[in-house]
Design an enzyme around this catalytic site. Structure first.
Site, short mmCIF file in Angstrom:
data_model
loop_
_atom_site.label_atom_id
_atom_site.label_comp_id
_atom_site.label_asym_id
_atom_site.label_seq_id
_atom_site.Cartn_x
_atom_site.Cartn_y
_atom_site.Cartn_z
N CYS A 1 0.81 -1.22 0.00
CA CYS A 1 0.00 0.00 0.00
C CYS A 1 0.84 1.26 0.00
O CYS A 1 0.67 2.15 -0.85
CB CYS A 1 -0.97 -0.01 1.18
SG CYS A 1 -0.19 -0.03 2.82
N HIS B 1 -2.25 1.01 6.86
CA HIS B 1 -2.65 0.94 5.46
C HIS B 1 -2.92 2.34 4.96
O HIS B 1 -3.33 3.23 5.72
CB HIS B 1 -3.90 0.07 5.30
CG HIS B 1 -4.22 -0.27 3.88
ND1 HIS B 1 -3.50 -1.19 3.15
CD2 HIS B 1 -5.17 0.22 3.03
CE1 HIS B 1 -4.00 -1.27 1.93
NE2 HIS B 1 -5.00 -0.42 1.82
N HIS C 1 -5.86 1.92 -3.92
CA HIS C 1 -4.85 1.37 -3.00
C HIS C 1 -4.51 -0.05 -3.40
O HIS C 1 -5.22 -0.70 -4.17
CB HIS C 1 -5.37 1.40 -1.55
CG HIS C 1 -6.61 0.59 -1.32
ND1 HIS C 1 -6.81 -0.16 -0.20
CD2 HIS C 1 -7.72 0.40 -2.08
CE1 HIS C 1 -8.00 -0.77 -0.27
NE2 HIS C 1 -8.57 -0.44 -1.40
#
Length: 212
Positions: A109, A157, A169
């Site tokens: 990510c 994240h 993402h």
């Protein structure tokens, strides 16, 4: 002494070289911290890792050390369309989530965020929690802001906000996908969107380039 990479290199999280920590794309700057085992640090983001000694052949000595770029907030905003286009192009080719991945086609990510901004010359720290700490916290989202997820204690994240409650993402199998996708920042989305929204921490805006 600093070196420049002439190939994409893997950096590992321990001397046994079994788990990827990050990657250094060709053209990145590397500083050697110790030679046995071979511990290095990427100069653009101060990120440590261990390098396979066989990869020394892909380092070239340089005369001038790395100099961090300086961007104004306005200059960065002007490049948001290119940054978004980078992530969408990355999504358009076959890819998988790769822990430590910062080089196409497979990213994690924060690696995708770092690579997307680096594509226009803007440097970010490496990990999601480091990126969150570096960015300017915001309440009202704009295209190009980063959205963060995780626990109350730490961001684990990150995604890039596209507008209209959507963000792009790279996420792993444990969250319902294996690679780059677009999800809804809302409790009303599909299962993947709902899973992440339940972990939403907040957002930040890139207003400068990282300087070691």
């Amino acid at each position: 002494m600093q070196y420049r990479t002439i190939a994409n290199l893997n950096l590992y999280d321990s001397p046994d070289l079994t788990r990827l920590a990050t990657q250094a794309a060709a053209g990145r700057y590397i500083r050697i911290l110790s030679e046995s085992p071979l511990k290095v640090m990427t100069c653009e983001d101060d990120y440590p890792g261990w390098l396979d000694t066989s990869d020394l052949q892909f380092l070239e000595e340089i005369e001038l050390p790395y100099q961090a770029p300086v961007w104004t907030e306005e200059e960065i905003r002007d490049r948001i369309p290119e940054i978004i286009a980078f992530t969408q192009a990355a999504m358009a080719v076959p890819n998988e989530y790769l822990w430590g991945g910062t080089v196409a086609p497979n990213y994690d990510c924060s690696g995708l965020m770092q690579a997307a901004f680096a594509s226009v010359g803007v440097r970010l720290p490496r990990d999601a929690y480091q990126q969150e700490a570096f960015l300017h916290p915001i309440e009202e989202l704009m295209q190009g802001d980063l959205v963060f997820f995780g626990t109350p204690e730490k961001a684990t994240h990150v995604g890039l906000y596209l507008g209209d409650r959507h963000y792009i993402h790279s996420s792993g199998k444990d969250q319902g996908r294996n690679g780059i996708g677009i999800d809804l920042l809302s409790p009303d989305g599909d299962a993947v969107s709902q899973t992440y929204f339940a972990q939403y921490r907040g957002a930040g805006r890139v207003i400068q380039s990282y300087s070691p």
